[in-house]
Design an enzyme around this catalytic site. Structure first.
Site, PDB file in Angstrom:
ATOM      1  N   CYS A 243    -159.077 -15.401  -9.035  1.00  0.00           N
ATOM      2  CA  CYS A 243    -158.569 -16.752  -9.251  1.00  0.00           C
ATOM      3  C   CYS A 243    -159.084 -17.365 -10.547  1.00  0.00           C
ATOM      4  O   CYS A 243    -158.683 -18.478 -10.909  1.00  0.00           O
ATOM      5  CB  CYS A 243    -158.994 -17.685  -8.112  1.00  0.00           C
ATOM      6  SG  CYS A 243    -158.485 -17.160  -6.481  1.00  0.00           S
TER       7      CYS A 243
ATOM      8  N   HIS B 192    -159.046 -23.326  -3.905  1.00  0.00           N
ATOM      9  CA  HIS B 192    -157.870 -22.494  -3.630  1.00  0.00           C
ATOM     10  C   HIS B 192    -157.838 -22.208  -2.134  1.00  0.00           C
ATOM     11  O   HIS B 192    -158.817 -21.735  -1.573  1.00  0.00           O
ATOM     12  CB  HIS B 192    -157.944 -21.184  -4.409  1.00  0.00           C
ATOM     13  CG  HIS B 192    -156.822 -20.236  -4.109  1.00  0.00           C
ATOM     14  ND1 HIS B 192    -155.513 -20.661  -3.966  1.00  0.00           N
ATOM     15  CD2 HIS B 192    -156.798 -18.899  -3.902  1.00  0.00           C
ATOM     16  CE1 HIS B 192    -154.745 -19.615  -3.703  1.00  0.00           C
ATOM     17  NE2 HIS B 192    -155.495 -18.545  -3.651  1.00  0.00           N
TER      18      HIS B 192
ATOM     19  N   HIS C 171    -155.607 -20.762   1.388  1.00  0.00           N
ATOM     20  CA  HIS C 171    -154.525 -20.006   2.024  1.00  0.00           C
ATOM     21  C   HIS C 171    -154.119 -20.650   3.351  1.00  0.00           C
ATOM     22  O   HIS C 171    -153.496 -19.987   4.177  1.00  0.00           O
ATOM     23  CB  HIS C 171    -154.965 -18.563   2.276  1.00  0.00           C
ATOM     24  CG  HIS C 171    -155.019 -17.697   1.064  1.00  0.00           C
ATOM     25  ND1 HIS C 171    -155.222 -16.338   1.136  1.00  0.00           N
ATOM     26  CD2 HIS C 171    -154.877 -17.983  -0.249  1.00  0.00           C
ATOM     27  CE1 HIS C 171    -155.216 -15.828  -0.083  1.00  0.00           C
ATOM     28  NE2 HIS C 171    -155.023 -16.797  -0.942  1.00  0.00           N
TER      29      HIS C 171
ATOM     30  N   GLU D  84    -149.534 -42.570   4.817  1.00  0.00           N
ATOM     31  CA  GLU D  84    -150.765 -43.216   4.369  1.00  0.00           C
ATOM     32  C   GLU D  84    -151.659 -42.286   3.558  1.00  0.00           C
ATOM     33  O   GLU D  84    -152.290 -42.712   2.586  1.00  0.00           O
ATOM     34  CB  GLU D  84    -151.540 -43.748   5.589  1.00  0.00           C
ATOM     35  CG  GLU D  84    -152.885 -44.376   5.279  1.00  0.00           C
ATOM     36  CD  GLU D  84    -152.771 -45.693   4.508  1.00  0.00           C
ATOM     37  OE1 GLU D  84    -151.644 -46.217   4.373  1.00  0.00           O
ATOM     38  OE2 GLU D  84    -153.796 -46.204   4.034  1.00  0.00           O
TER      39      GLU D  84
ATOM     40  N   HIS E 285    -147.906 -18.091  -0.361  1.00  0.00           N
ATOM     41  CA  HIS E 285    -149.266 -17.752  -0.739  1.00  0.00           C
ATOM     42  C   HIS E 285    -150.250 -18.862  -0.347  1.00  0.00           C
ATOM     43  O   HIS E 285    -151.069 -18.669   0.543  1.00  0.00           O
ATOM     44  CB  HIS E 285    -149.274 -17.477  -2.252  1.00  0.00           C
ATOM     45  CG  HIS E 285    -150.612 -17.153  -2.838  1.00  0.00           C
ATOM     46  ND1 HIS E 285    -150.764 -16.426  -3.991  1.00  0.00           N
ATOM     47  CD2 HIS E 285    -151.870 -17.475  -2.450  1.00  0.00           C
ATOM     48  CE1 HIS E 285    -152.054 -16.292  -4.267  1.00  0.00           C
ATOM     49  NE2 HIS E 285    -152.732 -16.923  -3.354  1.00  0.00           N
TER      50      HIS E 285
END
Lengths: 234, 234, 234, 234
Positions: free
Chosen positions: C81, C99, C101, C122, C172
Site C-alpha cells: 500500500c 486502508h 477491507h 448526520e 476491494h
C-alpha cells in the site's frame, strides 16, 4: 458425563452473564442463567444489569424455592424467571437453565407457528439426543403480560415435546437447559446458531429443510426436487 | 516463507480457540484447530468448549495418528475431526488446519452446488496461488451423519481441486489449511470474508462475478466474459 | 486543530491495528494504517497479521519513500500500500492514512458506479468540510491485479474529487485519510458507518437521499414526493 | 428505586463510553452520555473519540448550564448535545441521558413517519411505564444542520409524547434518558433492541404488531385487532 462439580457457582454465573451480555443474550437487564448444584439453586435478582452482577447480588434457594441466602442489597427481588427455571429443574432434572432475549431467538418465533423446526444442519448434533438427519423441534409458547404466567404453558410444552431441551416464547426469547452448566451453555450456543441460521435462510429464500434426494447414502444428487419451505409465517 | 517455529503449539491453540470463538467460528463446542510441527500433531478433544480449553486438555499425536500424550481428564476423546485434519496434513503437507462452523461458511453451501466460486474480489489474493482475476473455487462435499465419514469424500475433493486450500461441507461448515498456522489463519480469514461477501451479495441481488463493461479504463481484458450469476441455488 | 504530537507512533499503530482488526477492517493480513510525523513515515510490512504486529515489525521511511529503519525480521517487505499511502501524504498533506477491507466498504462499490454518494445523514458531518445537507461523494476507482498499480488512478481520483478524504476501490476496499491520526480515524469511522448505512438502506429498499421536501426550514412534511434511488447498480 | 449514589461520575462516563463504542453507539466521535448528580452535570467535550476520553477531559456544569470545571485541554468545547441533554434533565428530571448514532436507531427513522411504534415485544417491558400489550411510541423529529437547533423540536416532542423516554432524530440517531444512569442505560439497551428488531422484521417482511388469531390459547383479548403493518415508509 456430567461436568465436574463447580467450585463457586456464584462466581461462574457472574462470568457467564458477562459473556452472554457480550453475545446479545441478556441486554436491558433481561435474560440470565440459574445453576442448581447439591440441592442449592443460584439465581440472579430481577431487573439488574446482567453484565455488572456481583457474586453478592445472587440469591441462593433450595429446590422447593425457599430463599436460603439473600443478596446484600435489601431492595432486590428474585428474578421473575424463577418459576420458569424451576420447570426445567423439576421436570427435566436440569443442572442449569439459560434465558435469552437474543434477537434471532425472538425473530424465529415470528417465522414459525406452533414450533420451530429444522433438520440436516450440523449444529443439530450439539443438542443431546439428536443426530444430523433428525428433525429438531422446539415448541413455541405464547407470551404473557407477566413472566410468571408463562409457567404453566411452559410446563405443558415440556411435557408435549419430550425431546426438546428448550422452549421458545413468542415475541420474547427462549429458555434452554442442560444436565449441567456446560451442556446448558452448549445447547444454548447450538440453538442460537440454528435460530440465526433459520432467520438468515428465510432472508436468502432458502428452505431450512433440504429437498428430498433419491439416494441418501451417497448424497451425490445435490439438485433439489421439491423444496417445500419449512416455515409457515404466522 | 514458513512462519517461525512455534515455541509452544498447545498454548497457541488455546489462544487461537478463544479468538475463533469470539469470531463465531467454533461455538457450541464445534470447530477447532490442529497444528502439526516436528512430527507432532496437537489436537483438541471432542465436544469441549473451545474458548475454555486449557493446554492440559490437548492431545499430542504422531503423524501416523498414534496418541503420544493424553489430556489430564481421562474421560476425554480426541476430536472427531482428526481424520479430516490428517487429510490436509498428509495430502497437502499442511502445518495447520482450521475447522469452522461460522454461519456464512454454512450459508454459502446453500447457495452453491458442487463448488463455491467467485472472482475479482481483492481478498482472493490472500489465498496462496490466486490472483485478483483468478476464479477461486472451493469444493462442497455432502455432510454425513458422523464426522469421520467425511474423510473419504474430503480426500477426493482435495484430489479433484488441487488449487483449493479448503473444503466446504454442505449444511455444516468448512475445513481450511495452510503450510503453517499463520497461512492457515490468513486463509481462514480470507475464505470467511469471501463466504460472507457472497451471502451479502446474494441478499443485495448482485452477482459474485462482475459483468463485462464496454468502456472500462481500469479493468484489463481478463475481466469476466459473461455476467451469468455464479450461484445456482440447491 | 491538529492532534497533539504522538509520543510513539509505532506503538499507536500496533494498538490501532488491533482495534481495526476487531472491527473487521484488516482481516486476512489486508488493510492497515500509516502515520506520518516530523518527516518520518511509519508503515507496516506486507502480508502480516495486523492484530499481531509488534513495534519492531514496522518500517520507518522518509517522505521521499526511502527506508530509514528496517524491521528486525529480515524477510519482510514494506506494505504494497505504500504508494497509495504516499498519495495522500503528498497530494493532501495527510498525517495518517487508513486502508480498510471492511465488508460494507467493499459492498458499496457493487451498488454504485463512478462514485458513492449520500446526503442528509448526520454522520456526514464527521467528514471535514461537510455539513448535513451537503452531498458526500467518494470516488470509486477500478481494482487492479497488483495494489501498486492503483497509484495513478487513485492520484487522479484525488485530483478529480478535491472534497473527498477517501477513495473507494471497486471489489476491494477503501483508503481514508486525515490531517492527523485522530482525524483519519474519525473519518474512517464516519465513512464506514455511511457505507454500512447505504448497504442496509439498499436491503430495506429505501433511498440514500431523502425525497425533496417543499419546506426545508420546518421539515414538517415527511412524505416522500419523488424518491429516485441514488444508486444505479453496476 | 434510584440507583445508589455514584462515587465518581466522571470515571463512570469514561467506562460507559468505552462500552457504548464497542456496541456501535458512539463511533466517529458522535453520541455520548451525560450524568446529572447533586446539581452537577458531567459532560464530554465536542468531537472527541469517545472510547478514548479520560476523566480529565470532562466538563462539570451546574444545572443552569454554567461551566464549573473545564477539561485540562484548553482547546476543547462542551458537546453540541448539551441543550438536548438539558431538555431531558429539565423536562423529565432525568439523571442521565444517552445520545446514540447506532445504525438501527438511524434506520428505523427511515421506516416510520412521525413516530416509531411497536407492541407485544417482551423488551417493551424494560421501558418504564410500559407493559407487554402496550404500544410503545417514540417520536421522530426532523434533523437540522446544527445539533443545537434540535433543542426546540425535541422539547416539543417531549411535551407531546409524555410516555416516551426517548426522542428519535430522523437520519441521525436517538436521545434516551432515565431517572438515573442505570435506568437510562437499561432504556437505551431496550430501545436499541426494539429498533434493531423492527429493522430486521421489515427485512423479513413481518409486521411489528401481531395479527389477531381466532384460536389462541395463550393470547388474551388485548392482542392487536388488525394486522395492518405499523410502518408507513417515509
Amino acid at each position: 458425563m456430567r461436568a465436574p462439580q463447580i467450585a463457586n457457582p456464584a462466581s461462574l454465573i457472574v462470568e457467564l452473564c458477562q459473556q452472554f451480555y457480550a453475545q446479545g443474550w441478556v441486554s436491558g437487564t433481561g435474560g440470565g442463567i440459574s445453576i442448581r448444584q447439591d440441592g442449592r439453586v443460584y439465581l440472579a435478582p430481577s431487573g439488574v444489569q446482567k453484565e455488572r452482577i456481583a457474586e453478592s447480588d445472587l440469591y441462593v434457594l433450595d429446590e422447593a424455592g425457599t430463599i436460603l441466602e439473600h443478596p446484600q442489597q435489601p431492595e432486590l427481588r428474585p428474578s421473575a424467571c424463577q418459576p420458569l427455571f424451576y420447570n426445567a429443574f423439576r421436570l427435566r432434572d436440569a443442572g442449569a437453565v439459560i434465558h435469552s432475549h437474543a434477537l434471532p431467538a425472538m425473530l424465529v418465533t415470528l417465522l414459525y407457528g406452533e414450533a420451530f423446526e429444522c433438520t440436516q444442519l450440523e449444529m443439530i448434533k450439539g443438542i443431546e439426543g439428536h443426530g444430523y438427519y433428525d428433525k429438531l423441534v422446539v415448541p413455541i409458547i405464547e407470551n404473557t403480560a407477566h413472566e410468571c404466567d408463562l409457567a404453566d404453558s411452559m410446563a405443558k410444552a415440556i411435557a408435549d415435546y419430550p425431546s426438546s431441551h428448550a422452549v421458545l416464547v413468542r415475541r420474547h426469547g427462549v429458555y434452554i437447559w442442560g444436565r449441567d452448566w456446560v451442556q446448558a451453555k452448549t445447547h444454548a450456543e447450538c440453538y442460537h446458531y440454528l435460530f440465526d441460521a433459520a432467520v438468515q435462510m428465510a432472508r436468502l429464500g432458502v428452505a431450512t429443510a433440504p429437498a428430498r434426494r433419491s439416494t441418501d447414502a451417497g448424497l451425490t444428487s445435490a439438485a433439489a426436487s421439491s423444496a417445500t419451505t419449512a416455515h409457515g409465517r404466522v
